[in-house]
Design an enzyme around this catalytic site. Structure first.
Site, PDB file in Angstrom:
ATOM      1  N   ASP A  30     -29.802  56.790 -49.380  1.00  0.00           N
ATOM      2  CA  ASP A  30     -29.092  55.579 -49.789  1.00  0.00           C
ATOM      3  C   ASP A  30     -27.853  55.465 -48.900  1.00  0.00           C
ATOM      4  O   ASP A  30     -27.510  56.404 -48.180  1.00  0.00           O
ATOM      5  CB  ASP A  30     -28.678  55.693 -51.265  1.00  0.00           C
ATOM      6  CG  ASP A  30     -27.895  54.472 -51.740  1.00  0.00           C
ATOM      7  OD1 ASP A  30     -28.308  53.339 -51.455  1.00  0.00           O
ATOM      8  OD2 ASP A  30     -26.844  54.643 -52.391  1.00  0.00           O
ATOM      9  N   SER A  31     -27.167  54.335 -49.010  1.00  0.00           N
ATOM     10  CA  SER A  31     -25.921  54.181 -48.267  1.00  0.00           C
ATOM     11  C   SER A  31     -24.821  55.081 -48.835  1.00  0.00           C
ATOM     12  O   SER A  31     -23.794  55.266 -48.198  1.00  0.00           O
ATOM     13  CB  SER A  31     -25.466  52.723 -48.339  1.00  0.00           C
ATOM     14  OG  SER A  31     -25.298  52.357 -49.691  1.00  0.00           O
ATOM     15  N   CYS A  93     -32.449  52.537 -52.156  1.00  0.00           N
ATOM     16  CA  CYS A  93     -31.404  51.577 -51.799  1.00  0.00           C
ATOM     17  C   CYS A  93     -32.042  50.190 -51.764  1.00  0.00           C
ATOM     18  O   CYS A  93     -32.985  49.954 -50.985  1.00  0.00           O
ATOM     19  CB  CYS A  93     -30.850  51.943 -50.420  1.00  0.00           C
ATOM     20  SG  CYS A  93     -29.654  50.750 -49.784  1.00  0.00           S
ATOM     21  N   GLU A 171     -18.425  53.762 -55.720  1.00  0.00           N
ATOM     22  CA  GLU A 171     -18.095  54.780 -54.710  1.00  0.00           C
ATOM     23  C   GLU A 171     -16.685  55.342 -54.941  1.00  0.00           C
ATOM     24  O   GLU A 171     -16.394  56.465 -54.582  1.00  0.00           O
ATOM     25  CB  GLU A 171     -18.196  54.188 -53.297  1.00  0.00           C
ATOM     26  CG  GLU A 171     -19.625  53.903 -52.847  1.00  0.00           C
ATOM     27  CD  GLU A 171     -20.424  55.169 -52.508  1.00  0.00           C
ATOM     28  OE1 GLU A 171     -19.846  56.151 -52.032  1.00  0.00           O
ATOM     29  OE2 GLU A 171     -21.660  55.148 -52.740  1.00  0.00           O
ATOM     30  N   CYS A 205     -29.664  47.104 -57.185  1.00  0.00           N
ATOM     31  CA  CYS A 205     -28.945  48.007 -56.275  1.00  0.00           C
ATOM     32  C   CYS A 205     -28.851  49.324 -57.020  1.00  0.00           C
ATOM     33  O   CYS A 205     -28.492  49.363 -58.208  1.00  0.00           O
ATOM     34  CB  CYS A 205     -27.560  47.446 -55.996  1.00  0.00           C
ATOM     35  SG  CYS A 205     -26.439  48.645 -55.228  1.00  0.00           S
ATOM     36  N   HIS A 207     -26.811  51.632 -56.991  1.00  0.00           N
ATOM     37  CA  HIS A 207     -25.493  52.040 -57.497  1.00  0.00           C
ATOM     38  C   HIS A 207     -25.276  51.555 -58.941  1.00  0.00           C
ATOM     39  O   HIS A 207     -24.481  52.125 -59.668  1.00  0.00           O
ATOM     40  CB  HIS A 207     -24.372  51.442 -56.635  1.00  0.00           C
ATOM     41  CG  HIS A 207     -24.085  52.194 -55.368  1.00  0.00           C
ATOM     42  ND1 HIS A 207     -24.979  52.263 -54.323  1.00  0.00           N
ATOM     43  CD2 HIS A 207     -22.991  52.910 -54.979  1.00  0.00           C
ATOM     44  CE1 HIS A 207     -24.434  52.973 -53.336  1.00  0.00           C
ATOM     45  NE2 HIS A 207     -23.235  53.373 -53.707  1.00  0.00           N
TER      46      HIS A 207
END
Ligand code: DGL
Length: 290
Positions: A30-31, A93, A171, A205, A207
């Site tokens: 993932d990012s 992702c 994040e 997403c 996240h």
């Protein structure tokens, strides 16, 4: 669909019954932190499997970047995992899944992503045929979830909303259910989707499940939330089992986490989210521009 096998999915021509267990790790990327939502599920359903995780924390977010940049980063991320001799790659992702699926499908190992499995789950859950999709700007712009949903049931009404501030909030660990900033942002983004009367919402997403309690309380608890990372992990597990690619009974399980920025903040949120320590198993690697 993105979770379909690549042409060379089967690693050899042996009949499945005669094939030896495959103890190579599963590669997940993932990012940043979002792919941990898939790792958490994999740890639950395939506890013996080894995992190599790559989180591109030095270049996150991907979702606000150009299609060309996302595709270049995705190709580098996949190459990194292939260098770790993985037996399958999971693009955990939404942004990569919706923008670089063709790159994944050309890998010499099975490739999975989050779009198809989430769309299938949402189409199965909705009663009123109104499905919401939230994701990064790149994901919503790609229209990949809507197309996947309409491919399953053209009568579905799909309401999409980009939520670009969610990724930086996660994040930066603004993830507690009491976090006021995140709640305010969620109210702003989710208002129109809630007003549309959706009964199912794809967290498109990976996240976003990390702040699912906030999303659920804003949407109302009668709305079913679809966790894209979880659905992709379930699809991957099913396919590995079907293809005879699971590890053997005595596999000495390992888990390694690689990030492109300093590991401390990653390990903090990762431990909170996964419920176990990743200390000593997280390393920093460098990538162009990270
Ligand atoms: N977890 C990624 C996704 O699913 C976040 C993308 C980003 O870095 O913006 O889209």
């Amino acid at each position: 669909m993105d979770n379909q096998p690549a042409g060379s999915r089967k690693p050899d021509n042996q009949p499945i019954g005669n094939r030896k267990p495959d103890n190579r790790p599963i590669g997940v990327f993932d990012s940043g932190l979002g792919g941990l939502t898939a790792v958490k599920e994999l740890e639950k359903i395939l506890p013996r499997e080894s995992i190599v995780y790559f989180g591109d924390t030095g270049r996150v977010p991907y979702g606000t970047r150009s299609r060309e940049t996302i595709r270049r980063y995705a190709a580098q991320d996949m190459a990194f995992l292939m260098n770790h001799d993985v037996k399958a790659v999971l693009a955990a992702c939404g942004t990569v899944s919706s923008t670089a699926g063709d790159i994944g499908r050309n890998l010499p190992v099975p490739y999975f992503d989050v779009i198809g499995p989430s769309a299938k789950a949402a189409a199965g859950l909705t009663k009123n045929k109104k499905v919401g999709v939230i994701g990064t700007s790149a994901t919503i712009h790609s229209d990949a979830y809507r197309q996947a949903l309409l491919g399953i049931d053209y009568k579905l009404e799909v309401y999409s909303q980009a939520c670009p501030l969610f990724v930086p909030l996660v994040e930066n660990a603004f993830i507690s259910p009491q976090e006021e900033v995140t709640r305010l942002v969620a109210q702003r983004y989710l208002g129109p989707v809630r007003e549309a009367g959706v009964d199912t919402l794809i967290l498109g997403c990976t996240h976003y499940p990390i702040i699912a309690p906030i999303i659920a309380s804003v949407m109302g608890h009668s709305v079913s939330l679809v966790d894209a990372g979880r659905e992709a992990a379930l699809a991957l597990a099913g396919r590995l089992a079907e293809d005879g690619l699971l590890c053997g009974e005595g596999n000495p399980r390992s888990a390694a986490f690689f990030v492109t920025d300093e590991p401390e903040s990653f390990t903090g949120v990762a431990e909170l989210f996964l419920g176990h320590s990743v200390q000593g198993r997280t390393g920093r690697v460098s990538m162009e521009g990270a």
